[in-house]
Design an enzyme around this catalytic site. Structure first.
Site, PDB file in Angstrom:
ATOM      1  N   SER A  86       7.772  -1.152   5.894  1.00 27.32           N
ATOM      2  CA  SER A  86       7.840  -0.878   7.321  1.00 27.32           C
ATOM      3  C   SER A  86       6.980  -1.905   8.041  1.00 27.32           C
ATOM      4  O   SER A  86       6.059  -2.486   7.447  1.00 27.32           O
ATOM      5  CB  SER A  86       7.315   0.533   7.613  1.00 27.32           C
ATOM      6  OG  SER A  86       7.088   0.732   8.990  1.00 27.32           O
ATOM      7  N   ILE A 142      18.816   5.424   6.185  1.00 29.07           N
ATOM      8  CA  ILE A 142      19.019   4.055   5.707  1.00 29.07           C
ATOM      9  C   ILE A 142      19.627   4.041   4.311  1.00 29.07           C
ATOM     10  O   ILE A 142      20.544   3.265   4.027  1.00 29.07           O
ATOM     11  CB  ILE A 142      17.677   3.297   5.723  1.00 29.07           C
ATOM     12  CG1 ILE A 142      17.163   3.133   7.151  1.00 29.07           C
ATOM     13  CG2 ILE A 142      17.828   1.922   5.057  1.00 29.07           C
ATOM     14  CD1 ILE A 142      15.741   2.597   7.237  1.00 29.07           C
ATOM     15  N   LYS A 155       2.413   2.320   3.369  1.00 30.43           N
ATOM     16  CA  LYS A 155       3.261   1.136   3.452  1.00 30.43           C
ATOM     17  C   LYS A 155       2.476  -0.145   3.169  1.00 30.43           C
ATOM     18  O   LYS A 155       3.029  -1.091   2.594  1.00 30.43           O
ATOM     19  CB  LYS A 155       3.946   1.078   4.818  1.00 30.43           C
ATOM     20  CG  LYS A 155       4.941   2.220   5.039  1.00 30.43           C
ATOM     21  CD  LYS A 155       6.037   2.238   3.966  1.00 30.43           C
ATOM     22  CE  LYS A 155       7.111   3.264   4.258  1.00 30.43           C
ATOM     23  NZ  LYS A 155       8.210   3.249   3.266  1.00 30.43           N
ATOM     24  N   TYR A 193       0.631   6.972   7.275  1.00 31.31           N
ATOM     25  CA  TYR A 193       1.871   6.245   7.010  1.00 31.31           C
ATOM     26  C   TYR A 193       1.591   4.763   6.753  1.00 31.31           C
ATOM     27  O   TYR A 193       2.108   4.176   5.792  1.00 31.31           O
ATOM     28  CB  TYR A 193       2.822   6.423   8.190  1.00 31.31           C
ATOM     29  CG  TYR A 193       4.189   5.817   7.975  1.00 31.31           C
ATOM     30  CD1 TYR A 193       5.105   6.423   7.109  1.00 31.31           C
ATOM     31  CD2 TYR A 193       4.583   4.667   8.648  1.00 31.31           C
ATOM     32  CE1 TYR A 193       6.369   5.886   6.910  1.00 31.31           C
ATOM     33  CE2 TYR A 193       5.845   4.129   8.458  1.00 31.31           C
ATOM     34  CZ  TYR A 193       6.732   4.736   7.592  1.00 31.31           C
ATOM     35  OH  TYR A 193       7.985   4.197   7.391  1.00 31.31           O
TER      36      TYR A 193
END
Length: 264
Positions: free
Chosen positions: A139, A12, A156, A152
């Site tokens: 995310s 990205i 986030k 994860y």
């Protein structure tokens, strides 16, 4: 416009740099940061061919001093900052019960969350001076917990909370804070991310069918940043899940389980 993009070696971040250079050309000064110098140089060459002025800064942003060094290098090169895009990050997929050593949980937090905190803190005086833009690439896992992604999702969710609070703090100074929430994007990040043993997983734990293209994701982030949007939730499913979580959380849990790669 002076723009810093972290995690710009590929994925990205790299595509965002290319699209920004294509859109603004000679009016754009880019600082590209990542850990892989040859890949950064390739992205820089592409952006320079489109007219942008580019500085490459290879660094591991899991350390505060490296984040401060990035901001210092950018301001010494270009004299200010208009936009800071906190995109550096790693993925991870493991059931908590499968993990023996939690050290990589801490490392993931340093890369995904603390690097954004450290970079943003160092850039604040410059962003306030330019009434600039601050971007956090979070995310959907920072809005809804996904099984197998305890590490994860934690990083986030931390990003989301930090930047939502910072948005309110910086509003009087004219600095906008945009939080992007990509879903599954067609990159290699999940294959390189941590597995239960702390080593690269080598496969994705998510269902990759229907993954968003990298160029679409980057375009949505760029458009939202330039328009100073608050949040960029990139899919109808993501927007629906955000509201269902408030009124029917059990449904969201079932949707989260369905997002897993069945073989995994």
């Amino acid at each position: 416009m002076i723009v810093i993009i972290t995690g710009a070696s590929d994925g990205i971040g790299a595509e965002l740099a290319r699209q920004w250079a294509e859109r603004q050309g000679k009016t754009l000064s880019l600082v590209l940061s990542g850990r892989q110098l040859p890949k950064l140089q390739a992205v820089a060459a592409h952006c320079e061919a489109l007219g942008a002025t580019v500085k490459v800064h290879a660094a591991d942003l899991a350390e505060q001093a490296a984040c401060q060094g990035l901001i210092r290098a950018a301001t010494e090169a270009f004299g200010g900052i208009d936009v800071l895009v906190n995109n550096a990050g790693m993925s991870a997929h493991a059931l908590l019960e499968e993990v023996q050593d939690l050290a990589w949980y801490e490392q993931l937090m340093r890369v995904n969350h603390w690097s954004a905190v450290w970079c943003s803190h160092a850039a604040l005086p410059w962003l306030k001076a330019s009434q600039g833009r601050l971007v956090a690439v979070s995310s959907l896992a920072g809005l809804v917990g996904v099984p197998g992604r305890t590490a994860y999702s934690a990083t986030k969710f931390a990003m989301t909370g930090f930047f939502e609070a910072l948005r309110v703090e910086l509003a009087p100074a004219g600095v906008s804070v945009t939080i992007a929430y990509p879903g599954v994007v067609a990159t290699e990040i999940r294959y390189r991310g941590f597995g239960a043993n702390g080593q690269p997983a080598g496969r994705s734990g998510l269902d990759e069918r229907g993954a968003m293209s990298v160029d679409t994701c980057a375009r949505l982030i760029l458009d939202g940043t330039l328009q100073r949007e608050r949040d960029i939730v990139m899919s109808a499913k993501g927007r629906l899940g955000r509201w269902l979580k408030l009124i029917a959380p059990g449904v969201v849990d079932r949707l989260a389980r369905k997002a897993l790669n069945k073989q995994h």
